[in-house]
Design a protein around this motif. Sequence first.
Motif, PDB file in Angstrom:
ATOM      1  N   LEU A   1       0.844  -1.187   0.000  1.00  0.00           N
ATOM      2  CA  LEU A   1       0.000   0.000   0.000  1.00  0.00           C
ATOM      3  C   LEU A   1       0.879   1.237   0.000  1.00  0.00           C
ATOM      4  N   ILE A   2       0.521   2.201  -0.848  1.00  0.00           N
ATOM      5  CA  ILE A   2       1.175   3.508  -0.843  1.00  0.00           C
ATOM      6  C   ILE A   2       0.109   4.550  -0.561  1.00  0.00           C
ATOM      7  N   LEU A   3       0.317   5.358   0.478  1.00  0.00           N
ATOM      8  CA  LEU A   3      -0.582   6.465   0.800  1.00  0.00           C
ATOM      9  C   LEU A   3       0.133   7.758   0.435  1.00  0.00           C
ATOM     10  N   ASP A   4      -0.462   8.509  -0.497  1.00  0.00           N
ATOM     11  CA  ASP A   4       0.168   9.725  -1.014  1.00  0.00           C
ATOM     12  C   ASP A   4      -0.532  10.953  -0.447  1.00  0.00           C
ATOM     13  N   ASN A   5       0.188  11.702   0.394  1.00  0.00           N
ATOM     14  CA  ASN A   5      -0.309  12.973   0.936  1.00  0.00           C
ATOM     15  C   ASN A   5       0.264  14.176   0.197  1.00  0.00           C
ATOM     16  N   ILE A   6       1.041  13.932  -0.851  1.00  0.00           N
ATOM     17  CA  ILE A   6       1.782  14.996  -1.529  1.00  0.00           C
ATOM     18  C   ILE A   6       1.116  15.417  -2.834  1.00  0.00           C
ATOM     19  N   GLY A   7       0.779  14.450  -3.663  1.00  0.00           N
ATOM     20  CA  GLY A   7       0.213  14.746  -4.969  1.00  0.00           C
ATOM     21  C   GLY A   7       1.269  15.212  -5.941  1.00  0.00           C
ATOM     22  N   GLY A   8       0.886  16.055  -6.886  1.00  0.00           N
ATOM     23  CA  GLY A   8       1.843  16.528  -7.888  1.00  0.00           C
ATOM     24  C   GLY A   8       2.258  15.410  -8.821  1.00  0.00           C
ATOM     25  N   ASP A   9       3.564  15.301  -9.050  1.00  0.00           N
ATOM     26  CA  ASP A   9       4.046  14.297 -10.009  1.00  0.00           C
ATOM     27  C   ASP A   9       4.361  12.954  -9.357  1.00  0.00           C
ATOM     28  N   THR A  10       4.019  12.799  -8.067  1.00  0.00           N
ATOM     29  CA  THR A  10       4.377  11.547  -7.393  1.00  0.00           C
ATOM     30  C   THR A  10       3.708  10.329  -8.029  1.00  0.00           C
ATOM     31  N   GLU A  11       2.464  10.497  -8.494  1.00  0.00           N
ATOM     32  CA  GLU A  11       1.793   9.324  -9.054  1.00  0.00           C
ATOM     33  C   GLU A  11       2.392   8.893 -10.386  1.00  0.00           C
ATOM     34  N   SER A  12       3.221   9.721 -10.993  1.00  0.00           N
ATOM     35  CA  SER A  12       3.866   9.330 -12.250  1.00  0.00           C
ATOM     36  C   SER A  12       4.921   8.253 -12.040  1.00  0.00           C
ATOM     37  N   TRP A  13       5.429   8.146 -10.785  1.00  0.00           N
ATOM     38  CA  TRP A  13       6.431   7.111 -10.523  1.00  0.00           C
ATOM     39  C   TRP A  13       6.071   6.195  -9.360  1.00  0.00           C
ATOM     40  N   ALA A  14       5.190   6.636  -8.466  1.00  0.00           N
ATOM     41  CA  ALA A  14       4.943   5.876  -7.235  1.00  0.00           C
ATOM     42  C   ALA A  14       4.338   4.497  -7.492  1.00  0.00           C
ATOM     43  N   LEU A  15       3.440   4.380  -8.473  1.00  0.00           N
ATOM     44  CA  LEU A  15       2.781   3.090  -8.688  1.00  0.00           C
ATOM     45  C   LEU A  15       3.741   2.016  -9.170  1.00  0.00           C
ATOM     46  N   GLY A  16       4.900   2.429  -9.676  1.00  0.00           N
ATOM     47  CA  GLY A  16       5.903   1.451 -10.073  1.00  0.00           C
ATOM     48  C   GLY A  16       6.545   0.733  -8.906  1.00  0.00           C
ATOM     49  N   PHE A  17       6.292   1.207  -7.684  1.00  0.00           N
ATOM     50  CA  PHE A  17       6.878   0.572  -6.501  1.00  0.00           C
ATOM     51  C   PHE A  17       5.860  -0.280  -5.740  1.00  0.00           C
ATOM     52  N   LEU A  18       4.725  -0.572  -6.373  1.00  0.00           N
ATOM     53  CA  LEU A  18       3.749  -1.501  -5.791  1.00  0.00           C
ATOM     54  C   LEU A  18       4.018  -2.917  -6.269  1.00  0.00           C
TER      55      LEU A  18
END
Length: 412
Positions: free
Chosen positions: A281-298
């Motif tokens: 699970l990844i919980l993102d409190n930041i937004g912005g461009d984080t979702e462009s790379w964060a899902l690759g770490f699931l």
Amino acid sequence: MQSVRSRNMSSLTKIMCRRWLPLVRVCALKTHALGRTWCRNFSTSRGRMTVMHAWVIDKYGDNDVLRFTQNAPFPIINYPNEVVVKVHAAALNPIDVNMRGGYGAATMAMKRDPLNVTQQGSEFPLVLGRDLSGVIMECGLDVAYFKPGDEVWAAVPPWKQGSLAEFVCVSANEVSHKPKSLSHPEAAAIPYVASTAWSAVVNTGGLNKDNTANKRVLILGASGGVGTFTIQMVKAWGAHVTATCCGSAEGLVRGLGADTVLDYTAAPVEQQLKDMEKFDLILDNIGGDTESWALGFLKPWCGAKYVTLVTPFLRNTDTLGIADGMFQTAVTVASKAAKHLCKGVHYRWGFFAPSGPTLDEITEMVDAGQVKPVVEETFAFSQVPQAFSKVEAGHARGKTVVNVVREDADAR
């Protein structure tokens, strides 16, 4: 799996029974009484108080629009399941700063007046503030789980008048008994972030106290209110927690239980994550461009989820109107979810959800020592503008609390 579901249902059933069985008995008595009287009153608010002290805004804008008044309308019970609470302490969240500037105004207006009967601007004077801890002063006719004098806490929905006032009226479904181990200022730091974290992690992310052991959780932006609470909650359930924050907040985040802390000022977070095991699970409190790379770490094809609390929903409805904004929002989330589902991971949006039963669960965790409030700074009721400036500056290390009633003062 069946046993886990059974335990979850059993826990939920116990909470709901505690809340609703007394109401069933009351309703039975009232039904019998209706057979004799054919009528009943729905408002129990007393007429002796008509105004109160509060901080209000009369229009949207910056800090200059905040106004202290001694003549704010006293809240009135309009529905039989409502309670009036004397506010002892409140707390501010980033949404209060955003709402002061008009963020979400279109959606909130629709929630307050679905049939669009009232004129534009009818929400003013508007009281901000979502968190509260205080004492119940008055109960509606159908309220059986609470009584006057009970110490409670709550997260007030953003479409209702808020907690930066002496009194507030909320639904009994949104209220819970305050943890006995906390003072009012400490308690006020928890409800909104706890409700948001629970909605994102449990309702959307699918984790709970029975299935979280040894799960890997990444929290992006872990030093704020939601982040500091989520660390403690999932850690109490046995998760391995990786958290991101700036270097100056590392001690705080690690002290709350994070197993691994990444300083985003030292190097890009995605670079620091490259050699680490992937997450459930990844919980993102930041937004912005984080979702462009964060899902690759699931972890792919394992039911892993990315949940972001930074969504364009309210911005869409503000700029495009309710109908077009909701359509654009649906298209956006559906397309992103489908795109990532093809890669074996789940993309989700998380939202604040007011819930008394959720706060019942949090009360038990707090009194068991599993969760503690993280208060960065406390302000007097006369210093509400300074408190807003503090939250607006960002880089939070926990919550900003406002003492509406001094702890050593007698209740009026």
